[in-house]
Design an enzyme around this catalytic site. Structure first.
Site, short mmCIF file in Angstrom:
data_model
loop_
_atom_site.label_atom_id
_atom_site.label_comp_id
_atom_site.label_asym_id
_atom_site.label_seq_id
_atom_site.Cartn_x
_atom_site.Cartn_y
_atom_site.Cartn_z
CB CYS A 156 29.44 -16.16 8.91
SG CYS A 156 30.90 -17.19 8.72
CG HIS A 296 29.83 -10.12 7.92
ND1 HIS A 296 29.32 -10.92 8.92
CD2 HIS A 296 30.71 -10.90 7.23
CE1 HIS A 296 29.86 -12.12 8.84
NE2 HIS A 296 30.71 -12.15 7.83
CD GLU A 307 29.68 -5.29 5.70
OE1 GLU A 307 30.74 -5.83 6.11
OE2 GLU A 307 28.66 -5.18 6.41
CE LYS A 328 31.91 -11.13 12.00
NZ LYS A 328 30.74 -10.29 11.75
CG HIS A 333 33.82 -14.24 12.18
ND1 HIS A 333 32.51 -14.57 12.45
CD2 HIS A 333 33.92 -14.21 10.81
CE1 HIS A 333 31.85 -14.73 11.32
NE2 HIS A 333 32.69 -14.51 10.31
CG PHE A 393 33.26 -19.28 4.25
CD1 PHE A 393 34.09 -18.55 3.42
CD2 PHE A 393 33.76 -19.70 5.46
CE1 PHE A 393 35.38 -18.24 3.79
CE2 PHE A 393 35.05 -19.40 5.85
CZ PHE A 393 35.86 -18.66 5.01
#
Lengths: 405, 290
Positions: A156, A296, A307, A328, A333, A393
């Site tokens: 990502c 994000h 975050e 998003k 995503h 991830f």
């Protein structure tokens, strides 16, 4: 290093104008999955690029997205100023997703192999999609780029890393101009199955447009999206030399590992904070110079508070004065493409004088208190400094600092 | 294209920024039954998340880092990790298990059966084992590396690009140590299938392997008393996207490079040159070492 061209192929628009208008209108692209029969999956919604925008002959969606958005970015960059020329000081950096395969074709292939042994001429031999990196060579060929392309696979964070890598090559004087960004589509049975298995996606199937809700107390996972965002980056001298319009300036890039958990971020955002600090150090700017953060913001239970924690540590009390939005909430995503499409979203909207809102943020999670833009777009003062975050991830974190508008 | 085989002054290291090799390792074969992997894990529990590429990568990185005298050092936390990943690491047994349970009574694929029974055949950890950024994750986790990083895919040209970027980052002092490696799981059934599709690939020498280099500036190595194994003279790249595609090439070539370099070091060759020519899309690269 400046941005002189943007190209998008997204669930919210196949051109920059409609893309920005839909974002500023707070439009969600999330709907029931149409690309395959998802009725028996736990998650049955996604943010798809409409089939009507795709040629019937498309074999590999992410490659098609990459090629078309690269073409659009170059056209946009050439809309003003002298044409770009290829050669040995121009190249491409792309963040791309996992190679997947068609499960129905895989079943046929396994059956045929069991009956007749390995075959080099198996009629079911399309089960592998196009090799994931093939698109960089197609892009290089089409635009005459002779620098070795670089294919980033940091999940990502991949397309933010691709933009950062291209930025570094330009700033280090290794290139005159670069195409950079990302493309991805995991909206297929194997992609969906994988994310369903790890329970990363939302279960809010009955209310698709409200399903992606970054920082909201009722969030329950991300919505899978697809598409591509590509940009033309140039050295300032090169852009000025050809009389190009400048849409943004990249100032700094930093990335880091959490070195913590495979699927969950460090709860205090330790790795994210390190990447942000590295990006500001690279920009030779204090973090206090930032006016806006494009988060994000995945809408997952663990990412959003981590975050938030990292941003609070970065900015201290000033965090209350720094606006935050999460693309998003509308786009879903886009995995490897998410960073690039979200950078494009900020640049496209800010050049119209606005920042898009985070939609579906009705009740802010107490652990996610930031100066969120909700309800309506917020005015953007040209020339302000923005921070873009992308986290993957495996705890790979990439951040960009840029001056926009 | 021949110019790619000549050392270039543009990339060659100046004396002030000489880059040296202080650690090197290669690992080959299928490590999954081997207890040796455990020696490199901060927690053995993490092994359940690891696929073959992950285990090979961690072993080679561990050996190279230890050889360089960096294991457990605080300086490793800020090392740059540059890692190139090979093709598609799905395992046949797992895909076949999914496929078997995804059939309707007429032995045809059924999305209903796939979604309800097929995907239940595999462990959720399959998702993690198949992500291309996982070898880098496992290296970061087990050796405490917080980056920066560059994770690229899938062949030797990307490895050379990463190596070149590592050299730039060292010379510009963006990193003090660079851990540069590659891993390939090439006896994988999907790689078999993929290679069958391209005539030129069928006869390729393939491996399940990983290789890793530890690089730093000569001044850094000198100040910490590290043993210098070699000096990198040059890394060059050439690229012609109009060249015929699919001549050959795969990530194992990265490990060929490192293995060849390791053998050259054992032989005490004064100079080692690795040239990667047979790559897709006219990608050429060479490494010059003293």
């Amino acid at each position: 290093v400046v941005v002189t061209g943007l190209g998008v192929l997204s669930p919210l628009g196949a051109d920059l104008t409609s893309f920005a208008e839909n974002l500023l209108a707070g439009q969600s692209a999330v709907a029931p999955v149409s690309l395959f029969d998802a009725r028996d999956f736990n998650t049955r919604i996604a943010s798809e690029v409409p089939q009507a925008w795709m040629p019937a002959s498309t074999v590999d969606r992410k490659s098609e997205f990459a090629l078309r958005s690269a073409r659009a970015a170059v056209a946009h960059a050439q809309a003003s100023g002298a044409p770009l020329s290829g050669g040995g000081r121009a190249g491409v950096c792309v963040g791309i997703g996992l190679e997947l395969f068609s499960m129905p074709d895989m079943v046929k292939w396994l059956e045929m192999e069991a009956q007749s042994g390995p075959s080099l001429h198996n009629p079911a031999d399309d089960f592998l999609q196009t090799q994931a990196d093939a698109c960089v060579h197609d892009i290089s060929r089409e635009h005459g780029l002779r620098m070795m392309p670089v294919v980033h696979v940091s999940a990502c964070a991949a397309s933010t890393d691709a933009l950062g890598h291209a930025f570094r090559l330009l700033r280090d004087g290794e290139a005159d101009w670069m195409l950079a960004g990302g493309a991805d589509s995991m909206i297929n049975p194997m992609g969906f199955a994988g994310f369903c298995k790890i329970q990363a996606m939302t279960g809010r199937n009955d209310d698709p447009q409200a399903a992606s809700r970054p920082f909201d107390a009722q969030r329950d996972g991300f919505v899978l999206g697809e598409g591509a965002g590509m940009m033309v980056l140039e050295s300032l001298q090169h852009a000025q030399g050809r009389g190009a319009t400048i849409y943004a300036e990249l100032l700094g890039y930093g990335n880091s590992f959490d070195a913590f958990g495979i699927s969950e971020p460090h709860p205090e955002g330790k790795g994210a904070l390190l990447a942000m600090r590295r990006a500001f150090a690279d920009a030779q700017l204090p973090a206090a110079s930032v006016r806006h953060v494009n988060a994000h913001g995945t809408s997952t239970p663990k990412n959003d508070p981590a975050e938030t924690s990292a941003l609070k540590q970065l900015l201290g009390e000033q965090v209350e004065a720094v606006s935050v939005n999460a693309s998003k909430s509308m786009l879903g995503h886009l995995i490897a493409a998410s960073g690039a499409i979200e950078v494009a979203a900020q640049i496209a909207c800010a050049n119209k004088g606005w920042l898009h809102p985070t939609i579906n943020l009705e009740e802010v999670d107490p652990n996610c208190q930031l100066a969120h833009i909700v309800g309506a777009p917020q005015r953007w003062q040209a020339g302000g400094v923005m921070l873009k975050n992308s986290f993957a991830f495996g705890g790979q974190n990439a951040c960009l600092v840029m001056r926009v508008g | 294209m021949d110019r790619a085989y000549e050392p270039t002054t543009g990339v060659a290291m100046s004396e002030a920024a000489t880059i040296v090799l202080t650690g090197i390792a290669c690992t080959e074969g299928d490590p999954r039954a081997s207890p040796a992997v455990n020696d490199w894990l901060a927690s053995r529990k993490s092994r359940k998340y690891m696929g073959k590429q992950d285990e090979l990568a961690v072993m080679s990185a561990g050996q190279a880092i230890t050889g360089a005298g960096l294991r457990g050092c605080e300086a490793l936390s800020g090392a740059g990790l540059y890692w190139t990943i090979g093709h598609i690491p799905f395992e046949r047994a797992e895909i076949e298990a999914i496929a078997r349970k995804s059939l309707d009574p007429h032995a045809q694929f059924s999305m209903h059966h796939f979604a309800t029974e097929g995907i239940e055949q595999v462990n959720p950890l399959l998702t993690f084992r198949c992500l291309p950024n996982m070898p880098a994750f496992h290296i970061s986790l087990n050796f405490g590396i917080c980056g920066p990083y560059l994770v690229s895919y899938p062949g030797i040209a990307q490895f050379y690009s990463s190596l070149q970027q590592a050299c730039r980052d060292l010379r510009r002092q963006r990193v003090v140590h660079a851990v540069v490696g590659a891993v390939a799981d090439q006896y994988n059934f999907l790689v078999d299938f993929y290679f069958q599709r391209a005539t030129a690939r069928r006869s390729l020498h393939r491996k399940d392997a990983a290789g890793c280099l530890c690089l730093e500036l000569a001044s850094t190595a000198r100040s910490r008393g590290a043993t210098v194994l070699a000096q990198l003279s040059d890394v060059t790249l050439g690229y012609d996207p109009d060249a015929p595609a699919a001549q050959a090439g795969a990530a194992a070539s990265c490990t060929d490079l490192i293995e060849g370099l390791a053998q050259a070091l054992q032989r005490a060759d004064a100079r080692y040159t690795h040239r990667a020519q047979s790559l897709d899309y006219g990608q050429l690269a060479s490494l010059w070492v003293r």
